[in-house]
Design a protein around this motif. Structure first.
Motif, PDB file in Angstrom:
ATOM      1  N   GLY A  27     -24.900  80.324 -35.504  1.00  0.00           N
ATOM      2  CA  GLY A  27     -25.190  81.429 -34.605  1.00  0.00           C
ATOM      3  C   GLY A  27     -26.345  82.274 -35.098  1.00  0.00           C
ATOM      4  O   GLY A  27     -27.237  82.651 -34.319  1.00  0.00           O
ATOM      5  N   ASP A  28     -26.367  82.551 -36.394  1.00  0.00           N
ATOM      6  CA  ASP A  28     -27.454  83.356 -36.970  1.00  0.00           C
ATOM      7  C   ASP A  28     -28.796  82.630 -36.898  1.00  0.00           C
ATOM      8  O   ASP A  28     -29.848  83.274 -36.767  1.00  0.00           O
ATOM      9  N   ALA A  29     -28.765  81.295 -36.979  1.00  0.00           N
ATOM     10  CA  ALA A  29     -30.000  80.511 -36.970  1.00  0.00           C
ATOM     11  C   ALA A  29     -30.436  80.109 -35.569  1.00  0.00           C
ATOM     12  O   ALA A  29     -31.469  79.453 -35.417  1.00  0.00           O
ATOM     13  N   GLY A  30     -29.654  80.459 -34.551  1.00  0.00           N
ATOM     14  CA  GLY A  30     -30.007  80.108 -33.187  1.00  0.00           C
ATOM     15  C   GLY A  30     -29.728  78.668 -32.812  1.00  0.00           C
ATOM     16  O   GLY A  30     -30.281  78.149 -31.832  1.00  0.00           O
ATOM     17  N   VAL A  31     -28.862  77.988 -33.562  1.00  0.00           N
ATOM     18  CA  VAL A  31     -28.487  76.608 -33.238  1.00  0.00           C
ATOM     19  C   VAL A  31     -27.616  76.607 -31.990  1.00  0.00           C
ATOM     20  O   VAL A  31     -26.692  77.424 -31.863  1.00  0.00           O
ATOM     21  N   ASP A  32     -27.882  75.695 -31.067  1.00  0.00           N
ATOM     22  CA  ASP A  32     -27.138  75.634 -29.811  1.00  0.00           C
ATOM     23  C   ASP A  32     -25.796  74.946 -30.040  1.00  0.00           C
ATOM     24  O   ASP A  32     -25.702  73.715 -30.056  1.00  0.00           O
ATOM     25  N   ALA A  33     -24.745  75.740 -30.243  1.00  0.00           N
ATOM     26  CA  ALA A  33     -23.381  75.211 -30.382  1.00  0.00           C
ATOM     27  C   ALA A  33     -22.617  75.346 -29.073  1.00  0.00           C
ATOM     28  O   ALA A  33     -21.389  75.242 -29.065  1.00  0.00           O
ATOM     29  N   GLY A  34     -23.347  75.543 -27.960  1.00  0.00           N
ATOM     30  CA  GLY A  34     -22.709  75.739 -26.668  1.00  0.00           C
ATOM     31  C   GLY A  34     -21.729  74.655 -26.283  1.00  0.00           C
ATOM     32  O   GLY A  34     -20.619  74.952 -25.815  1.00  0.00           O
ATOM     33  N   PRO A  35     -22.081  73.354 -26.452  1.00  0.00           N
ATOM     34  CA  PRO A  35     -21.118  72.313 -26.085  1.00  0.00           C
ATOM     35  C   PRO A  35     -19.788  72.426 -26.818  1.00  0.00           C
ATOM     36  O   PRO A  35     -18.731  72.135 -26.248  1.00  0.00           O
ATOM     37  N   PHE A  36     -19.828  72.859 -28.085  1.00  0.00           N
ATOM     38  CA  PHE A  36     -18.584  73.028 -28.830  1.00  0.00           C
ATOM     39  C   PHE A  36     -17.762  74.173 -28.246  1.00  0.00           C
ATOM     40  O   PHE A  36     -16.532  74.048 -28.086  1.00  0.00           O
ATOM     41  N   GLN A  37     -18.398  75.274 -27.889  1.00  0.00           N
ATOM     42  CA  GLN A  37     -17.679  76.407 -27.316  1.00  0.00           C
ATOM     43  C   GLN A  37     -17.126  76.069 -25.933  1.00  0.00           C
ATOM     44  O   GLN A  37     -16.006  76.455 -25.591  1.00  0.00           O
ATOM     45  N   TYR A  38     -17.896  75.345 -25.121  1.00  0.00           N
ATOM     46  CA  TYR A  38     -17.383  74.882 -23.835  1.00  0.00           C
ATOM     47  C   TYR A  38     -16.137  74.022 -24.059  1.00  0.00           C
ATOM     48  O   TYR A  38     -15.144  74.130 -23.337  1.00  0.00           O
ATOM     49  N   GLY A  39     -16.214  73.151 -25.055  1.00  0.00           N
ATOM     50  CA  GLY A  39     -15.093  72.261 -25.330  1.00  0.00           C
ATOM     51  C   GLY A  39     -13.840  73.012 -25.747  1.00  0.00           C
ATOM     52  O   GLY A  39     -12.725  72.646 -25.337  1.00  0.00           O
ATOM     53  N   LEU A  40     -13.992  74.051 -26.567  1.00  0.00           N
ATOM     54  CA  LEU A  40     -12.824  74.833 -26.975  1.00  0.00           C
ATOM     55  C   LEU A  40     -12.139  75.467 -25.768  1.00  0.00           C
ATOM     56  O   LEU A  40     -10.906  75.544 -25.710  1.00  0.00           O
ATOM     57  N   ALA A  41     -12.938  75.902 -24.797  1.00  0.00           N
ATOM     58  CA  ALA A  41     -12.359  76.515 -23.598  1.00  0.00           C
ATOM     59  C   ALA A  41     -11.579  75.492 -22.773  1.00  0.00           C
ATOM     60  O   ALA A  41     -10.610  75.847 -22.090  1.00  0.00           O
ATOM     61  N   ILE A  42     -11.985  74.240 -22.823  1.00  0.00           N
ATOM     62  CA  ILE A  42     -11.255  73.169 -22.131  1.00  0.00           C
ATOM     63  C   ILE A  42     -10.035  72.759 -22.937  1.00  0.00           C
ATOM     64  O   ILE A  42      -8.951  72.509 -22.393  1.00  0.00           O
ATOM     65  N   LEU A  43     -10.225  72.695 -24.235  1.00  0.00           N
ATOM     66  CA  LEU A  43      -9.213  72.147 -25.136  1.00  0.00           C
ATOM     67  C   LEU A  43      -7.957  73.017 -25.208  1.00  0.00           C
ATOM     68  O   LEU A  43      -6.832  72.503 -25.173  1.00  0.00           O
ATOM     69  N   ARG A  44      -8.129  74.324 -25.312  1.00  0.00           N
ATOM     70  CA  ARG A  44      -6.979  75.210 -25.557  1.00  0.00           C
ATOM     71  C   ARG A  44      -5.896  75.088 -24.492  1.00  0.00           C
ATOM     72  O   ARG A  44      -4.729  74.849 -24.825  1.00  0.00           O
ATOM     73  N   PRO A  45      -6.196  75.260 -23.194  1.00  0.00           N
ATOM     74  CA  PRO A  45      -5.128  75.157 -22.202  1.00  0.00           C
ATOM     75  C   PRO A  45      -4.583  73.738 -22.055  1.00  0.00           C
ATOM     76  O   PRO A  45      -3.394  73.553 -21.782  1.00  0.00           O
ATOM     77  N   ARG A  46      -5.447  72.751 -22.233  1.00  0.00           N
ATOM     78  CA  ARG A  46      -4.993  71.365 -22.120  1.00  0.00           C
ATOM     79  C   ARG A  46      -3.985  71.039 -23.206  1.00  0.00           C
ATOM     80  O   ARG A  46      -2.915  70.482 -22.934  1.00  0.00           O
ATOM     81  N   TYR A  47      -4.269  71.378 -24.459  1.00  0.00           N
ATOM     82  CA  TYR A  47      -3.353  71.063 -25.548  1.00  0.00           C
ATOM     83  C   TYR A  47      -2.080  71.904 -25.457  1.00  0.00           C
ATOM     84  O   TYR A  47      -0.986  71.431 -25.816  1.00  0.00           O
ATOM     85  N   ALA A  48      -2.201  73.133 -24.981  1.00  0.00           N
ATOM     86  CA  ALA A  48      -1.005  73.957 -24.800  1.00  0.00           C
ATOM     87  C   ALA A  48      -0.078  73.319 -23.777  1.00  0.00           C
ATOM     88  O   ALA A  48       1.157  73.317 -23.950  1.00  0.00           O
ATOM     89  N   ALA A  49      -0.643  72.747 -22.713  1.00  0.00           N
ATOM     90  CA  ALA A  49       0.171  72.087 -21.689  1.00  0.00           C
ATOM     91  C   ALA A  49       0.868  70.854 -22.241  1.00  0.00           C
ATOM     92  O   ALA A  49       1.954  70.477 -21.767  1.00  0.00           O
ATOM     93  N   LEU A  50       0.265  70.221 -23.250  1.00  0.00           N
ATOM     94  CA  LEU A  50       0.882  69.055 -23.876  1.00  0.00           C
ATOM     95  C   LEU A  50       1.926  69.441 -24.919  1.00  0.00           C
ATOM     96  O   LEU A  50       2.613  68.561 -25.450  1.00  0.00           O
ATOM     97  N   GLY A  51       2.041  70.735 -25.241  1.00  0.00           N
ATOM     98  CA  GLY A  51       3.012  71.201 -26.221  1.00  0.00           C
ATOM     99  C   GLY A  51       2.409  71.611 -27.539  1.00  0.00           C
ATOM    100  O   GLY A  51       3.129  71.770 -28.530  1.00  0.00           O
TER     101      GLY A  51
END
Length: 313
Positions: A27-51
């Protein structure tokens, strides 16, 4: 074992940092980690639904950012990385040449990280039980798989060259990666990531679950891997990519098509839920309704599993 780093010493040339630290540095270096952050937003509710409401803590992820080995090439298929259940820590390396310590191309690096993290979250969240055998800790159940004290596992290894699987270890590994790559593919779509050329094209198709039979056949040819690779380590990475696709992901996909047919996605969800809970009842019932009595046993049980227990090895 779980309060100290007992793993990074296996890679003396690689500098590892907690993933939480790496993400702050990016983040400090301006590296684009956007795909990882998008993925976390998808991952959290999906894995919660699986238990699985609690994900693998970022501080427990050891992320290799740089290597002093000549031509070192990192990513999901880097040798001797992945989740370690006794330590409850994964080792992950930055995708691509590891000499500079700076991710390039950053979007693909973030996608490879997302795939590895989503994959290892499922290993972290899968049910496990342990017993002592003398001074040794033995894992007797992992997800829907079982192991006896003398080391025998519930299901036998697949035959070499088999297009499908009846091995529970392959089923669970394939289920973890199918889910991780589905999440990565959706994150790439939402972030507007496009395919690259050369070795990065194969990596992109791998992390998003787009590899097909033609890709696997190409990756099995050393001259093709050498032609697009910047180093022998990168060529070896590509070869490992093809072997993993053929022995795990392709076999698991064929298994779902064979057993699940038009309910393949439903079977996949049932497998993941059973892995996380450690309970076979729902999976056994799903299979029994479609394939008859004792379907789980007939599909997976090795004939030697319940044989006489020999001397400990």
């Amino acid at each position: 074992m779980r309060t100290a780093d007992t793993l990074s010493g296996d890679h003396p040339n690689v500098t590892f940092l907690p993933l939480s630290v790496v993400l702050r540095r990016w983040g400090d270096a301006g590296v684009d980690a956007g795909p990882f952050q998008y993925g976390l937003a998808i991952l959290r509710p999906r894995y919660a639904a699986l238990g699985l409401p609690r994900l693998l803590p970022l501080d427990r992820v050891l992320y290799g950012i740089q290597s002093t080995a000549p031509g070192a090439f990192g990513g999901f298929h880097h040798p001797n990385q992945g989740y370690r259940h006794l330590q409850m820590r994964p080792l992950i390396t930055t995708y691509g040449p590891m000499g500079t310590g700076f991710p390039e191309p950053s979007e693909l690096v973030a996608l490879d990280l997302l795939r590895a993290y989503a994959h290892d979250c499922l290993h972290y969240g899968s049910y496990r039980s342990y017993r002592l055998r003398g001074d040794e800790v033995v894992r007797t159940q992992y997800g829907v798989n079982f192991r006896r004290h003398d080391g025998r596992t519930y299901s036998a290894p697949d035959l070499a060259g088999s297009p499908t699987t009846r091995n529970l270890g392959v089923v669970m590994e394939g289920a973890c990666d199918r889910e991780a790559r589905r999440i990565t593919r959706e994150a790439a779509r939402q972030h507007g990531v496009q395919q690259w050329a050369g070795i990065d094209r194969s990596a992109y198709r791998d992390v998003t679950g787009l590899l097909d039979r033609a890709d696997v056949e190409a990756l099995a040819q050393p001259e093709i891997c050498d032609a697009v690779s910047p180093s022998p380590a990168a060529a070896a990475f590509l070869g490992s990519n093809g072997r993993y696709q053929a022995s795990v992901n392709a076999r698991y996909a064929t298994f779902l098509d064979e057993i699940g047919r038009d309910e393949a996605d439903d079977l996949h969800d049932v497998v993941l839920t059973a892995m996380i809970s450690g309970q076979l009842s729902a999976l056994s019932a799903w299979l029994r309704e479609r394939r008859g009595p004792k379907a789980f046993e007939s599909l997976f049980l090795s004939p030697v599993y319940f044989g006489p227990i020999g001397p400990a090895t």
